[in-house]
Scaffold this motif. Structure first.
Motif, PDB file in Angstrom:
ATOM      1  N   UNK A   1      26.410  22.982   6.764  1.00  0.00           N
ATOM      2  CA  UNK A   1      27.192  22.874   5.884  1.00  0.00           C
ATOM      3  C   UNK A   1      28.169  24.418   6.571  1.00  0.00           C
ATOM      4  N   UNK A   2      27.592  24.816   7.555  1.00  0.00           N
ATOM      5  CA  UNK A   2      27.997  26.262   8.442  1.00  0.00           C
ATOM      6  C   UNK A   2      29.406  25.959   9.052  1.00  0.00           C
ATOM      7  N   UNK A   3      28.974  27.229   9.808  1.00  0.00           N
ATOM      8  CA  UNK A   3      30.871  26.589  10.696  1.00  0.00           C
ATOM      9  C   UNK A   3      30.263  25.590  11.852  1.00  0.00           C
ATOM     10  N   UNK A   4      30.106  25.035  12.981  1.00  0.00           N
ATOM     11  CA  UNK A   4      29.416  24.522  13.335  1.00  0.00           C
ATOM     12  C   UNK A   4      30.026  23.298  12.520  1.00  0.00           C
ATOM     13  N   UNK A   5      29.263  22.493  11.661  1.00  0.00           N
ATOM     14  CA  UNK A   5      29.642  20.929  10.757  1.00  0.00           C
ATOM     15  C   UNK A   5      31.378  21.501  10.261  1.00  0.00           C
ATOM     16  N   UNK A   6      31.269  22.683  10.168  1.00  0.00           N
ATOM     17  CA  UNK A   6      32.522  22.419   9.658  1.00  0.00           C
ATOM     18  C   UNK A   6      33.845  22.509  10.752  1.00  0.00           C
ATOM     19  N   UNK A   7      33.923  23.160  12.154  1.00  0.00           N
ATOM     20  CA  UNK A   7      34.325  23.053  13.131  1.00  0.00           C
ATOM     21  C   UNK A   7      34.589  21.562  14.155  1.00  0.00           C
ATOM     22  N   UNK A   8      33.189  20.870  13.927  1.00  0.00           N
ATOM     23  CA  UNK A   8      33.217  19.585  13.958  1.00  0.00           C
ATOM     24  C   UNK A   8      34.580  18.599  13.285  1.00  0.00           C
ATOM     25  N   UNK A   9      34.248  19.034  11.191  1.00  0.00           N
ATOM     26  CA  UNK A   9      34.373  18.303  10.435  1.00  0.00           C
ATOM     27  C   UNK A   9      36.204  18.193  11.505  1.00  0.00           C
ATOM     28  N   UNK A  10      36.999  19.821  11.522  1.00  0.00           N
ATOM     29  CA  UNK A  10      37.863  19.533  11.865  1.00  0.00           C
ATOM     30  C   UNK A  10      38.618  19.358  12.873  1.00  0.00           C
ATOM     31  N   UNK A  11      37.889  18.853  13.891  1.00  0.00           N
ATOM     32  CA  UNK A  11      38.396  18.977  15.029  1.00  0.00           C
ATOM     33  C   UNK A  11      37.879  17.125  15.073  1.00  0.00           C
ATOM     34  N   UNK A  12      37.599  16.787  14.459  1.00  0.00           N
ATOM     35  CA  UNK A  12      37.342  14.961  14.131  1.00  0.00           C
ATOM     36  C   UNK A  12      38.792  14.648  13.679  1.00  0.00           C
ATOM     37  N   UNK A  13      39.253  15.335  12.669  1.00  0.00           N
ATOM     38  CA  UNK A  13      39.804  15.326  11.891  1.00  0.00           C
ATOM     39  C   UNK A  13      41.181  15.302  12.499  1.00  0.00           C
ATOM     40  N   UNK A  14      41.834  16.695  12.595  1.00  0.00           N
ATOM     41  CA  UNK A  14      42.556  15.864  14.064  1.00  0.00           C
ATOM     42  C   UNK A  14      42.841  15.358  15.077  1.00  0.00           C
ATOM     43  N   UNK A  15      41.697  14.815  15.996  1.00  0.00           N
ATOM     44  CA  UNK A  15      41.491  13.429  16.616  1.00  0.00           C
ATOM     45  C   UNK A  15      42.322  12.354  15.484  1.00  0.00           C
ATOM     46  N   UNK A  16      42.043  11.678  15.224  1.00  0.00           N
ATOM     47  CA  UNK A  16      41.828  10.936  13.861  1.00  0.00           C
ATOM     48  C   UNK A  16      42.648  10.756  13.020  1.00  0.00           C
ATOM     49  N   UNK A  17      43.431  11.664  12.563  1.00  0.00           N
ATOM     50  CA  UNK A  17      44.784  11.793  12.147  1.00  0.00           C
ATOM     51  C   UNK A  17      45.450  12.160  13.234  1.00  0.00           C
ATOM     52  N   UNK A  18      45.662  12.596  13.932  1.00  0.00           N
ATOM     53  CA  UNK A  18      46.817  12.279  15.123  1.00  0.00           C
ATOM     54  C   UNK A  18      47.983  13.385  14.581  1.00  0.00           C
ATOM     55  N   UNK A  19      47.631  14.215  13.561  1.00  0.00           N
ATOM     56  CA  UNK A  19      48.760  15.237  12.720  1.00  0.00           C
ATOM     57  C   UNK A  19      47.888  16.350  12.715  1.00  0.00           C
TER      58      UNK A  19
END
Length: 254
Positions: A127-145
């Motif tokens: 649950x470090x910065x890299x994990x949070x960054x990966x989750x943020x980018x995945x969210x933006x891509x998956x939701x398209x919003x």
């Protein structure tokens, strides 16, 4: 062979086509397959318990067959349900909790909007910065919003990843504002306990991704409804389930 069913895109109101899964080669009717998958993902049941419930109804099916159906169809069903959801709200709540996988600690990241709709989940080792960054980018891509505001706890990884991935989005950090995401973890905790934990990271990701798409579909906000309204809402949701699984959209026999 697959078939098309028409649906209404809640976001734009347009009628678009979605494709039902193929059941070619399966000797059991679609109704039985979809019902077993729903039982397993809606209630804290084991595959053997689903087998027993079906036997009570006169349907002889092994727990191994139920397991294969869930592996093959659950993700497809969950994806079809997600595509029918309205656009996500503009306020996202993010949270992470630890889960045990084969006896080791891993982290389940989850995002929901202000209405409690699950936007995505991701199982990660850290649950470090890299994990949070990966989750943020995945969210933006998956939701398209892009949200107007995100709400998290005070984990520093969120702030660092936010500044890098979505710096223009307002970020609120508080241990008291994130009950929406924390409450969303409760059904997962129930299933984790019933399943006695998960055996692999990939298996946990596959199950929880399907679970987060199917289970909430049958969990409307009951406390905000009268009994007649709840029954009417559930009737609609059962009808949608029949459509996405192909129960009510099969082509006429030749």
């Amino acid at each position: 062979m697959t078939w098309d069913d028409l649906r209404v895109d809640h976001a734009g109101g347009a009628v678009v086509k979605s494709r039902s899964p193929s059941y070619k080669g399966h000797r059991y009717p679609v109704e039985i397959i979809s019902h077993c998958v729903r039982l397993y993902h809606r209630f804290p049941l084991s595959f053997r318990e689903v087998e027993e419930l079906m036997l009570e109804r006169g349907v002889v099916v092994s727990y191994e067959t139920v397991r294969r159906w869930c592996l093959k169809f659950a993700q497809t069903y969950a994806g079809a349900l997600r595509r029918r959801q309205p656009r996500p709200g503009d306020k996202w709540h993010l949270d992470e909790v630890f889960i045990k996988i084969n006896g080791e600690r891993r982290y389940l990241w989850r995002a929901v909007d202000q209405d409690g709709t699950v936007l995505d989940i991701l199982v990660q080792d850290r649950r470090d910065k890299a994990a949070a960054r990966r989750f943020f980018r995945r969210l933006l891509k998956k939701t398209g919003a892009v949200p107007r505001v995100i709400v998290t706890d005070k984990l520093r990884s969120y702030g660092a990843a936010h500044r890098e991935v979505m710096p223009s989005v307002e970020h609120r950090q508080s241990r008291y504002l994130n009950n929406r995401a924390e409450n969303s973890h409760q059904p997962t905790r129930q299933r984790e306990h019933a399943m006695k934990g998960f055996r692999s990271t990939g298996g946990a990701q596959r199950f929880l991704s399907a679970f987060s798409g199917i289970s909430p579909h049958f969990r409307p906000r009951r406390h905000l409804m009268t009994a007649p309204d709840h029954r009417a809402e559930m009737a609609i949701r059962f009808a949608i389930w029949d459509q996405v699984t192909g129960v009510t959209s099969q082509p006429a026999a030749a």
